[in-house]
Design an enzyme around this catalytic site. Structure first.
Site, PDB file in Angstrom:
ATOM      1  N   LYS A 115      65.223  53.962  22.699  1.00 31.97           N
ATOM      2  CA  LYS A 115      64.179  53.150  22.071  1.00 31.97           C
ATOM      3  C   LYS A 115      63.513  52.217  23.066  1.00 31.97           C
ATOM      4  O   LYS A 115      62.318  51.939  22.965  1.00 31.97           O
ATOM      5  CB  LYS A 115      64.747  52.332  20.903  1.00 31.97           C
ATOM      6  CG  LYS A 115      64.986  53.143  19.651  1.00 31.97           C
ATOM      7  CD  LYS A 115      65.138  52.222  18.435  1.00 31.97           C
ATOM      8  CE  LYS A 115      65.394  53.026  17.167  1.00 31.97           C
ATOM      9  NZ  LYS A 115      65.710  52.161  16.025  1.00 31.97           N
ATOM     10  N   LYS A 207      63.727  67.332  16.185  1.00 31.52           N
ATOM     11  CA  LYS A 207      64.134  66.783  14.897  1.00 31.52           C
ATOM     12  C   LYS A 207      62.938  66.597  13.966  1.00 31.52           C
ATOM     13  O   LYS A 207      61.866  66.224  14.423  1.00 31.52           O
ATOM     14  CB  LYS A 207      64.783  65.409  15.139  1.00 31.52           C
ATOM     15  CG  LYS A 207      66.200  65.308  14.637  1.00 31.52           C
ATOM     16  CD  LYS A 207      66.785  63.954  14.939  1.00 31.52           C
ATOM     17  CE  LYS A 207      66.977  63.178  13.661  1.00 31.52           C
ATOM     18  NZ  LYS A 207      67.784  61.974  13.854  1.00 31.52           N
ATOM     19  N   LYS A 210      59.153  61.461  10.884  1.00 32.25           N
ATOM     20  CA  LYS A 210      57.966  60.913  10.216  1.00 32.25           C
ATOM     21  C   LYS A 210      56.851  60.663  11.212  1.00 32.25           C
ATOM     22  O   LYS A 210      55.696  60.496  10.821  1.00 32.25           O
ATOM     23  CB  LYS A 210      58.315  59.620   9.480  1.00 32.25           C
ATOM     24  CG  LYS A 210      58.674  58.490  10.442  1.00 32.25           C
ATOM     25  CD  LYS A 210      58.762  57.141   9.768  1.00 32.25           C
ATOM     26  CE  LYS A 210      59.326  56.130  10.729  1.00 32.25           C
ATOM     27  NZ  LYS A 210      58.535  55.006  11.067  1.00 32.25           N
TER      28      LYS A 210
END
Ligand code: TRP
Length: 344
Positions: A115, A207, A210
């Site tokens: 991240k 994966k 969204k």
């Protein structure tokens, strides 16, 4: 050894655009665990603000996840459903855990590295400390079992390490206060299931997410029947017919993903699915997949929509859950304060 009554805890970040990956990787398992365990399910809004959030949007995504929980079949009367920020003991115990966890432990967390990327100097301190808050979420309820996706395994291990170190560092005080040889259980991840990693419909090696630019990469909980059907018909495949055994899925990520999705949605094993569809081409299999996908997702999506039409009711569910969660969390914090030697 102190034994702890079994209790399930899990958290989901408030995000819009909930998709099949969220449903199969988390929510569907939460529903099943209600039959066997006392469950606490939390919308983790404190975790959400470790990265920038738009306040108006955050408010609606908290309600969206709550609606998804209830629409999928979580019973907020029998179990506990709430948002994290309404139970201040999470943040309070997280501070204690910041003083238990070691810098070196957190430095090893791969999710932080992913991240933060190259930007480590300029991300929030909260993003770095994310895993200690997660440990507090679980341990403030002294939960023993945590249904999570594969990607959270490392965070769960850290939670165990924190629990273990607290139990060791304060062993004498824990015993002196009548808690035997351990105050916190070592929580176990529950990861099993045929589709813990749901992949993109456009690329079986990525994966389902969204944030993928193509909406065709995912099945959203809000998709209607026609959209679900269209996305599955357009899903990437390969030219071979389906194999009859799981071995034949090796090196065929798209086929593997669709079979996994079918298995997870229908409740059959992969082997059973392949026994039925082995030798057939994808168009026949996809029609069957559309049927199971529509049958399980469409009712959840439309119930979510209905629930989101009554925000006052959703907020009342969260308030009631928070009130009940707080009773449990406060009990733990009182004991923790005594163990630490705080005056209260
Ligand atoms: N980190 C989890 C995720 O991103 C969310 C989460 C926060 C969580 N606290 C938790 C999951 C406690 C399980 C238990 O998916």
């Amino acid at each position: 050894m102190t034994t702890f009554p079994e209790r399930v805890f899990s958290g989901v970040q408030p995000t819009g655009n909930l998709h099949l990956g969220n449903y199969l990787g988390a929510i569907k398992k939460f529903v099943a665990l209600q039959e066997t365990h006392e469950c606490v399910y939390c919308v983790v809004d404190l975790h959400a603000i470790t990265v920038p959030q738009d306040p108006a949007e955050l408010k609606s995504t908290i309600r969206e996840v709550t609606a998804a929980f209830i629409a999928a079949g979580i019973d907020p009367k029998k179990h506990i459903v709430f948002n994290q920020s309404q139970v201040p003991e999470h943040a309070e115990l997280a501070w204690v855990f910041n003083c238990v966890a070691r810098m070196g432990w957190l430095n090893r967390m791969t999710q932080f590295k992913d991240k933060a990327g190259k930007n480590t100097e300029n991300v929030s301190v909260g993003l770095f400390a994310y895993p200690t808050l997660m440990a507090a979420d679980i341990l403030v309820y002294r939960a023993t079992h945590v249904p999570v996706g594969e990607d959270q395994k490392q965070h769960l291990e850290l939670s165990r390490d924190i629990a273990q170190k607290f139990n060791n560092d304060y062993a004498a005080s824990i015993a002196a206060h009548g808690h035997g040889d351990a105050f916190f259980p070592l929580p176990e991840p529950l990861i099993q299931g045929p589709a813990t990693r749901v992949m993109s419909l456009r690329d079986g090696t990525k994966k389902m997410s969204k944030s993928d630019a193509s909406d065709y990469s995912r099945l959203n909980l809000s998709d209607d029947r026609d959209t679900i059907a269209q996305k599955i018909r357009k899903a990437k495949t390969d030219p071979e017919p389906l194999p009859s055994e799981a071995d034949g899925l090796k090196g065929r990520p798209e086929a593997d993903n669709l079979v996994g999705i079918y298995a997870a949605l229908s409740g059959d094993s992969r082997a059973e699915v392949l026994q039925r569809f082995g030798g057939q081409n994808f168009s026949a299999f996809k029609s069957a997949l559309v049927d199971v996908a529509v049958a399980s997702l469409e009712p959840v999506g439309s119930e979510m929509k209905r629930l989101l039409g009554d925000v006052a009711h959703l907020d009342a569910v969260l308030n009631d859950g928070a009130r009940r969660a707080r009773v449990l969390a406060a009990e733990t914090m009182t004991a923790v304060k005594d163990i630490l030697g705080f005056v209260r």
